[in-house]
Design an enzyme around this catalytic site. Structure first.
Site, mmCIF file in Angstrom:
data_model
loop_
_atom_site.group_PDB
_atom_site.id
_atom_site.type_symbol
_atom_site.label_atom_id
_atom_site.label_comp_id
_atom_site.label_asym_id
_atom_site.label_seq_id
_atom_site.Cartn_x
_atom_site.Cartn_y
_atom_site.Cartn_z
ATOM 1 N N ARG A 160 57.050 -51.780 -9.380
ATOM 2 C CA ARG A 160 56.639 -51.213 -8.075
ATOM 3 C C ARG A 160 57.571 -50.079 -7.639
ATOM 4 N NH1 ARG A 160 53.569 -53.771 -9.922
ATOM 5 N NH2 ARG A 160 52.484 -55.631 -9.228
ATOM 6 N N SER A 211 49.775 -57.471 -0.891
ATOM 7 C CA SER A 211 50.984 -58.296 -0.886
ATOM 8 C C SER A 211 52.035 -57.652 0.005
ATOM 9 C CB SER A 211 51.546 -58.433 -2.299
ATOM 10 O OG SER A 211 50.644 -59.175 -3.075
ATOM 11 N N GLU A 305 56.978 -54.974 0.099
ATOM 12 C CA GLU A 305 56.276 -54.092 -0.840
ATOM 13 C C GLU A 305 55.519 -53.024 -0.047
ATOM 14 O OE1 GLU A 305 54.287 -56.066 -4.122
ATOM 15 O OE2 GLU A 305 52.746 -54.522 -4.168
#
Ligand SMILES: Cc1cc2nc3c(=O)[nH]c(=O)nc-3n(C[C@H](O)[C@H](O)[C@H](O)COP(=O)(O)OP(=O)(O)OC[C@H]3O[C@@H](n4cnc5c(N)ncnc54)[C@H](O)[C@@H]3O)c2cc1C
Length: 309
Positions: A160, A211, A305
Site C-alpha cells: 500500500r 478498509s 489506510e
C-alpha cells in the site's frame, strides 16, 4: 476548463462525507494541468488530487486549496500491454482486459476507484497488487511542471505504498500495464468471483471508504498476539504474513460500535461506515476509539489506510 468555487466534495467520495474545496477543477489535458498549477501559485493555495474518492475521508470544513480531478480517461489495448489514463475507472480496465482474454488484472474485480489512485496506493487484494502489472508510469510534478516516465523500480512500490504516495506533488497521468494472453472464460470467472466475494463480505449497502486500517505485519506483534492469530487461523499472506485488522477489531467486540452517524461494520469490522448521515468528525472519533481500544488490548498501533484530508 471550468474552475468551480466552494464545490462540496461529499458527493465525489464513496463515504459521501466532506465539506467544500476553495476551488475545484476537472483537468482533461496538459494545458488544464498548467492552468491549475498557475492558479495554485497565484492564490498561494495547496493542490490535492482526487481520483474516485474511494480511499479518502474529507473533513467537514473541506479543503482550503484546489482540488483537481484528473479526467484522463482512456484504455488502449496493444499485444501484451494496455495503456490507461489515470482518471480511468479501474473496474472498466479490468472488465475490458478480461473481456479480451487478457490476464493480469482479474484480481481487481470490483475494486473501486481510478487507475491513478490504485497506482499511488499500490492497491491490492486476493493476492494481487497493481505493482505486478505496472510497466511504466507517466507522472507530472505539480510544483515544477516536470513530466517523467517512471520504471517499476522508480515507482518504489511496497505494501500500500509507492513513490507517489511518499511524494504527493507528483500526479499520475497515465500508465502502461502488462496484459498477457489468457483463457477468457477462466479470467471472467475469476473476476466475477472477486466481485461476488466483495458483495457478500463488504458493507456495500452503506457509504464507506474500504478498509480503514492496513493489516498488521505478523512480525511486528507480540508472541501472545501472534499465537492467538495463528490458533484462530486468521493469518493471511497480503503479500507477506499479516493479521487482518478486522480480526483485532472484532476481538475487541467493536462490531456495530457507533459514534454519531458512524459505525464499525458488522459485516467487515475494518470498514467504518457512514450509517446515518455521519460527519467526518464522527468517523474520526470512531477511528480514534477503535485505535485506542485495539492498542489497549493488543499493544498494536493500527495505521490508517484511508487518506484524511
Ligand atoms: C468498498 C471498497 C472496497 C475497497 N477494497 C480495496 C481493496 O481490496 N484493496 C485496496 O487496495 N483498496 C481498496 N479500497 C480502497 C480504494 O478503492 C483504493 O485504494 C483505490 O485504489 C483508490 O483509488 P481512488 O481513485 O478512489 O483514489 P482517491 O480515494 O480519490 O484518492 C486516494 C489517494 O490517492 C491520491 N490520488 C488519486 N488519484 C491520483 C493520481 N492520478 N495521481 C496521484 N495521486 C492520486 C489522492 O490524492 C489520495 O491521496 C476499497 C474501497 C472501497 C470503498
Amino acid at each position: 476548463m471550468i474552475v468551480e468555487e466552494k464545490r462540496v466534495l461529499a458527493p465525489l467520495t464513496t463515504f459521501k462525507i466532506g465539506g467544500p474545496a476553495t476551488f475545484f477543477a476537472q483537468v482533461k489535458n496538459f494545458t488544464d494541468l498548467e492552468e491549475v498549477q498557475k492558479l495554485g501559485k497565484a492564490q498561494g493555495l495547496p493542490l490535492f488530487v482526487l481520483g474516485g474518492g474511494s480511499n479518502v475521508l474529507i473533513r467537514d470544513g473541506g479543503f482550503q486549496g484546489i482540488v483537481l480531478k484528473p479526467d484522463f480517461d482512456f484504455i488502449e489495448v496493444y499485444d501484451n500491454e494496455v495503456h490507461v489514463g489515470a482518471g480511468t475507472i479501474i473496474a472498466h480496465v479490468v472488465f475490458q482486459t478480461v473481456s479480451l482474454g487478457l490476464m493480469g488484472l482479474e484480481w481487481a474485480g470490483g475494486l473501486p476507484g481510478t487507475v491513478g489512485g490504485a497506482i499511488r496506493g499500490n492497491a491490492g487484494c486476493f493476492g494481487g497488487e497493481i505493482k505486478d502489472s505496472v510497466l511504466s508510469v507517466e507522472a507530472c510534478d505539480m510544483q515544477t511542471g516536470q513530466f517523467k516516465n517512471f520504471t517499476p523500480e522508480e515507482c518504489n512500490f511496497s505494501y500500500r505504498m509507492s513513490f507517489f504516495k511518499k511524494n504527493p506533488q507528483w500526479l499520475v497521468v497515465q500508465a502502461k500495464l502488462r496484459a498477457t494472453k489468457g483463457n477468457k472464460d477462466e479470467l471472467m470467472e475469476n473476476m466475477q468471483s472477486h466481485i461476488a466475494f466483495r458483495k457478500e463480505h463488504h458493507p456495500l449497502e452503506y457509504p464507506n471508504a474500504g478498509s480503514t486500517f492496513k493489516n498488521v505485519p505478523l512480525a511486528s506483534v507480540s508472541e501472545k498476539v501472534k499465537q492467538l492469530a495463528q490458533e484462530q487461523g486468521v493469518v493471511k499472506t497480503d503479500p507477506f504474513p499479516v493479521i487482518p485488522s478486522a480480526f483485532l477489531i472484532d476481538q475487541c467486540n467493536l462490531k456495530d460500535k457507533e459514534i454519531g452517524g458512524a459505525a464499525v461494520s458488522v459485516k467487515h469490522p475494518n470498514f467504518m461506515i457512514n450509517k446515518n448521515h455521519a460527519t467526518a468528525q464522527d468517523i474520526l472519533d470512531l477511528i480514534a476509539y477503535v485505535k485506542d481500544t485495539v492498542h489497549k488490548k493488543f499493544e498494536v498501533i493500527l495505521e490508517e489506510e484511508i487518506f484524511i484530508l
